[in-house]
Design a protein around this motif. Structure first.
Motif, PDB file in Angstrom:
ATOM      1  N   UNK A 221       0.820  -1.204   0.000  1.00  0.00           N
ATOM      2  CA  UNK A 221       0.000   0.000   0.000  1.00  0.00           C
ATOM      3  C   UNK A 221       0.855   1.256   0.000  1.00  0.00           C
ATOM      4  N   UNK A 222       0.364   2.293  -0.682  1.00  0.00           N
ATOM      5  CA  UNK A 222       1.034   3.592  -0.717  1.00  0.00           C
ATOM      6  C   UNK A 222       0.279   4.543   0.206  1.00  0.00           C
ATOM      7  N   UNK A 223       0.961   5.092   1.170  1.00  0.00           N
ATOM      8  CA  UNK A 223       0.322   5.974   2.139  1.00  0.00           C
ATOM      9  C   UNK A 223      -0.164   7.258   1.483  1.00  0.00           C
ATOM     10  N   UNK A 233      -3.116   4.192  -2.759  1.00  0.00           N
ATOM     11  CA  UNK A 233      -2.955   3.258  -3.885  1.00  0.00           C
ATOM     12  C   UNK A 233      -2.411   1.935  -3.373  1.00  0.00           C
ATOM     13  N   UNK A 234      -2.648   0.884  -4.138  1.00  0.00           N
ATOM     14  CA  UNK A 234      -2.110  -0.442  -3.840  1.00  0.00           C
ATOM     15  C   UNK A 234      -1.515  -1.023  -5.120  1.00  0.00           C
ATOM     16  N   UNK A 314       8.424   2.550 -13.150  1.00  0.00           N
ATOM     17  CA  UNK A 314       7.085   3.136 -13.189  1.00  0.00           C
ATOM     18  C   UNK A 314       6.864   3.972 -11.931  1.00  0.00           C
ATOM     19  N   UNK A 315       5.865   4.862 -11.973  1.00  0.00           N
ATOM     20  CA  UNK A 315       5.682   5.789 -10.860  1.00  0.00           C
ATOM     21  C   UNK A 315       4.217   6.078 -10.571  1.00  0.00           C
ATOM     22  N   UNK A 316       3.950   6.278  -9.283  1.00  0.00           N
ATOM     23  CA  UNK A 316       2.667   6.786  -8.795  1.00  0.00           C
ATOM     24  C   UNK A 316       2.962   8.152  -8.189  1.00  0.00           C
ATOM     25  N   UNK A 317       2.478   9.212  -8.817  1.00  0.00           N
ATOM     26  CA  UNK A 317       2.750  10.571  -8.355  1.00  0.00           C
ATOM     27  C   UNK A 317       1.492  11.176  -7.755  1.00  0.00           C
ATOM     28  N   UNK A 332      -4.036   0.239 -15.042  1.00  0.00           N
ATOM     29  CA  UNK A 332      -4.713  -1.055 -14.919  1.00  0.00           C
ATOM     30  C   UNK A 332      -4.048  -2.012 -13.943  1.00  0.00           C
ATOM     31  N   UNK A 333      -2.905  -1.616 -13.388  1.00  0.00           N
ATOM     32  CA  UNK A 333      -2.188  -2.480 -12.430  1.00  0.00           C
ATOM     33  C   UNK A 333      -2.204  -1.887 -11.021  1.00  0.00           C
ATOM     34  N   UNK A 334      -2.106  -0.579 -10.909  1.00  0.00           N
ATOM     35  CA  UNK A 334      -2.180   0.063  -9.602  1.00  0.00           C
ATOM     36  C   UNK A 334      -3.640   0.348  -9.272  1.00  0.00           C
ATOM     37  N   UNK A 335      -4.035   0.001  -8.066  1.00  0.00           N
ATOM     38  CA  UNK A 335      -5.405   0.218  -7.607  1.00  0.00           C
ATOM     39  C   UNK A 335      -5.449   1.535  -6.846  1.00  0.00           C
ATOM     40  N   UNK A 336      -6.171   2.521  -7.380  1.00  0.00           N
ATOM     41  CA  UNK A 336      -6.257   3.844  -6.749  1.00  0.00           C
ATOM     42  C   UNK A 336      -7.475   3.894  -5.845  1.00  0.00           C
ATOM     43  N   UNK A 337      -7.250   4.307  -4.600  1.00  0.00           N
ATOM     44  CA  UNK A 337      -8.332   4.414  -3.636  1.00  0.00           C
ATOM     45  C   UNK A 337      -9.074   5.727  -3.832  1.00  0.00           C
TER      46      UNK A 337
END
Length: 338
Positions: A221-223, A233-234, A314-317, A332-337
């Motif tokens: 999980x991403x805080x 995100x997960x 890859x990045x989640x910003x 399609x791979x990272x699950x955004x809350x």
């Protein structure tokens, strides 16, 4: 704040265990060996599975401790401190691992527009985030030390095993690569001792070996950078084995309603604005903090452009307002809350 990242990983892992146990015919997981130590100015946790997991983990921790000992710029006896003390005067003998860190950092710095710089020490010392209360330096003080921040000036002689800082007052700060490098070395030790399933979390530098014993991928999980109790995100580590997060919420001060984090743009001497956190997924812990720091400074638009040069990274910003930008490979791979 690093403790929150640890908690998020633990909660997701616990949920995965429960789900597996509830499946018809599910078998219980193998018993792991877990150990936690405070090293490299953070909490380092290892969870490993295997017949010799305990000895493997202890050997991995010993290597992290050794690398911490040579790279800690707050320890006057470390090799980095000795290099800093000799700035402008003499070359200093350095461990091959220390030289390897610096060469890799400088190689990437050239490709990331100088947003990562191992000579940022004078700036981090000036700001002293977390050590000087709510102190904010004057622009004239920042301008005074900026000429000392230039990784291109460092003379690294790999053959002779020496490092030389040519200007008095220059200082190395390897905090942005040493921890990830140490995690990579720890992972190599675990693998060499037969560990085929493991998770190492060094204060948010997360790297895994294989899958969980139940066959499921490790899911991290991403805080949320503005809500310490929430996940934004997960991501399942199937195509990558490493996740690293940099953010303005880990070490910072507030003054007159303005947030000043420990992340500094070495080109300006000031904090980047716009993004609150960047999480990168890749297959190399040593590079992780370099990429996450650089992208935090560059912002989403320029950051995405530069990432095209690095297939597999890859990045989640996450912006300060909570807006999430994903690099193409995570769509399609990272699950955004929500």
């Amino acid at each position: 704040m690093k403790l929150k990242i640890t908690l998020l990983i633990g909660l997701i892992a616990a949920a995965a265990v429960l789900a597996a146990a509830c499946r018809p015919g599910a078998t219980p997981e193998a018993k792991p060996y877990k150990e936690t130590q405070f090293l490299m100015d953070t909490i380092v946790e290892m969870t490993a599975y295997g017949p010799d997991a305990e000895n493997a983990v202890k050997a991995a921790f010993a290597e992290i401790k050794r690398l911490h000992g040579i790279s800690d710029n707050f320890d006057p006896a470390s090799q980095v401190s000795k290099i800093n003390q000799a700035a402008g005067r003499a070359k200093v003998k350095a461990d091959p691992d220390l030289i390897a860190m610096m060469l890799r950092a400088n190689e990437l710095a050239d490709k990331l527009e100088g947003t990562f710089d191992v000579t940022v020490g004078p700036l981090t010392e000036l700001w002293g985030i977390g050590r000087k209360g709510d102190f904010v330096p004057a622009q004239e003080d920042i301008d005074r030390v900026l000429p000392l921040v230039n990784y291109r000036l460092v003379a690294i002689d790999a053959a002779a095993g020496t490092v030389y800082l040519p200007k008095e007052g220059m200082k190395l700060d390897l905090g942005g690569i040493a921890k990830g490098y140490a995690v990579d070395k720890a992972i190599a030790i675990l693998k060499s001792r037969g560990v085929s399933s493991a998770l190492v979390n060094a204060g948010g530098d997360v790297r895994v070996i294989g899958k969980r014993p139940d066959g499921n991928p490790w899911r991290i999980g991403v805080q949320h950078p503005r809500n310490p109790d929430a996940i934004i995100a997960k991501l399942s580590l199937t195509d990558w084995d490493t996740m690293e997060t940099s953010g303005d919420y880990q070490r910072y001060i507030m003054k007159d309603g303005v947030r000043f984090s420990h992340v500094l743009d070495p080109r300006t001497g000031r904090q980047p604005r716009g993004l609150a956190s960047v999480t990168v997924a890749l297959n190399n812990s040593a590079d992780g903090d370099i990429f996450s720091t650089a992208l935090l400074i560059l912002g989403p638009e320029r950051g995405l452009e530069l990432l095209r040069q690095f297939p597999g990274v890859e990045a989640i910003m996450v912006a300060a307002d909570g807006k999430v930008t994903l690099s193409p490979g995570l769509e399609g791979k990272a699950e955004i809350e929500k």
